[in-house]
Scaffold this active site. Structure first.
Site, PDB file in Angstrom:
ATOM      1  N   THR A 129      37.371  27.250  30.677  1.00 50.00           N
ATOM      2  CA  THR A 129      37.439  25.889  31.181  1.00 50.00           C
ATOM      3  C   THR A 129      36.003  25.263  31.718  1.00 50.00           C
ATOM      4  O   THR A 129      36.257  24.365  32.337  1.00 50.00           O
ATOM      5  CB  THR A 129      38.662  25.723  32.022  1.00 50.00           C
ATOM      6  N   TYR A 161      32.526  36.570  30.829  1.00 53.38           N
ATOM      7  CA  TYR A 161      32.714  35.344  30.362  1.00 53.38           C
ATOM      8  C   TYR A 161      31.584  34.979  29.515  1.00 53.38           C
ATOM      9  O   TYR A 161      30.555  35.768  29.297  1.00 53.38           O
ATOM     10  CB  TYR A 161      32.563  34.438  31.677  1.00 53.38           C
ATOM     11  N   TYR A 200      34.127  24.061  38.637  1.00 50.10           N
ATOM     12  CA  TYR A 200      34.123  23.331  37.356  1.00 50.10           C
ATOM     13  C   TYR A 200      34.483  21.862  37.500  1.00 50.10           C
ATOM     14  O   TYR A 200      35.720  21.456  37.526  1.00 50.10           O
ATOM     15  CB  TYR A 200      35.044  23.915  36.412  1.00 50.10           C
TER      16      TYR A 200
END
Length: 281
Positions: A18, A192, A53
């Site tokens: 995300t 990731y 984020y």
């Protein structure tokens, strides 16, 4: 869909990243939320986010996306800043994340990267919120093998369940000792940025890779994702910007490689032969 055991539960072999979510206009954010919902409807049951984020915007988008879904049917990973790594600040950060995510608990809570707070203090804080039922498990991110060994040596450090590092075909450093160490000690690995993030600018793609993809009649991105999960022991978390990309990702996880293909890929992108500094984004 291929499954693995992650955080003591059956899990899809890919999750949903995300990073950058919720940072655009309302229309863009609604589109991102719809993609997260699409993933949950199609069996992708891990969402990876962080307070960093968008300074909470991604967590808010996730909180909207998960409404109406059975909370026990998927897992949420979030992360806290290293300068929030004291027991008091961990609890404060966690409570804010839970509020943004509109949930009562996290499945996994990670120290985003190492900072100045002693690991013993951070572990103490994580054990406290775990005991309070606010998280199921905790772990770390961007740790190398030496970091993991240092963590294991502090009180309750052996309770680390997850380490999340950069892992893709052009960043294979974790294969030398991180992955073997985690396997030996029962620490789940999350990789990731299988596509290099930010318009793939962190990937160093070579022309020969396109030839391999063409021979298999798949896209380069399908090859990249399939390669990350080839051994069925890594949870990888691509960020997906469209439904078409999501369909491609779901297709990719069922792609297999022959030994000859893997050998050819190893020649194009050699596996590490010694300890080296880990790439990060």
């Amino acid at each position: 869909m291929k499954e693995i055991t992650f955080n003591h539960r059956k899990s899809s072999i890919i999750g949903m990243g995300t990073w950058r979510l919720g940072e655009g206009d309302l229309l863009e954010t609604q589109k991102e939320i719809a993609i997260l919902k699409y993933g949950l409807h199609h069996g992708v049951n891990v969402i990876d986010t962080a307070e960093m984020y968008g300074e909470g915007k991604a967590e808010k988008a996730v909180g909207t996306a998960i409404k109406g879904f059975d909370r026990d049917s998927f897992q949420i990973i979030s992360k806290f800043y290293p300068y929030h790594a004291t027991p008091e600040l961990i609890k404060d950060s966690l409570e804010k994340s839970l509020k943004r995510l509109q949930t009562d608990y996290l499945d996994v809570y990670l120290l985003h990267w190492r900072g100045n707070t002693p690991l013993a203090e951070t572990v103490q804080g994580l054990e406290a919120v775990k005991k309070a039922g606010l998280i199921k498990s905790w772990g770390v991110s961007n740790f190398n093998t030496d970091d993991l060994k240092e963590l294991a040596a502090v009180p309750d450090g052996e309770n680390c369940q997850v380490n999340e590092d950069l892992y893709n075909l052009t960043s294979r450093g974790v294969e030398y000792s991180v992955l073997p160490y985690q396997k030996e000690h029962g620490i789940d690995f999350v990789g990731y940025s299988p596509f290099g993030s930010d318009n793939n600018e962190f990937l160093k793609l070579k022309n020969e890779l396109g030839d391999v993809a063409a021979q298999k009649h798949i896209s380069i991105f399908e090859l990249l994702l399939a390669w990350c999960v080839r051994n069925n022991d890594v949870l990888t978390i691509p960020k997906t910007s469209s439904t078409d990309h999501f369909v491609s990702n779901l297709k990719a996880i069922d792609i297999d490689f022959t030994p000859d293909e893997l050998e050819l890929i190893d020649k194009i992108y050699p596996k590490p032969t010694k300890e080296e500094p880990l790439d990060t984004i």
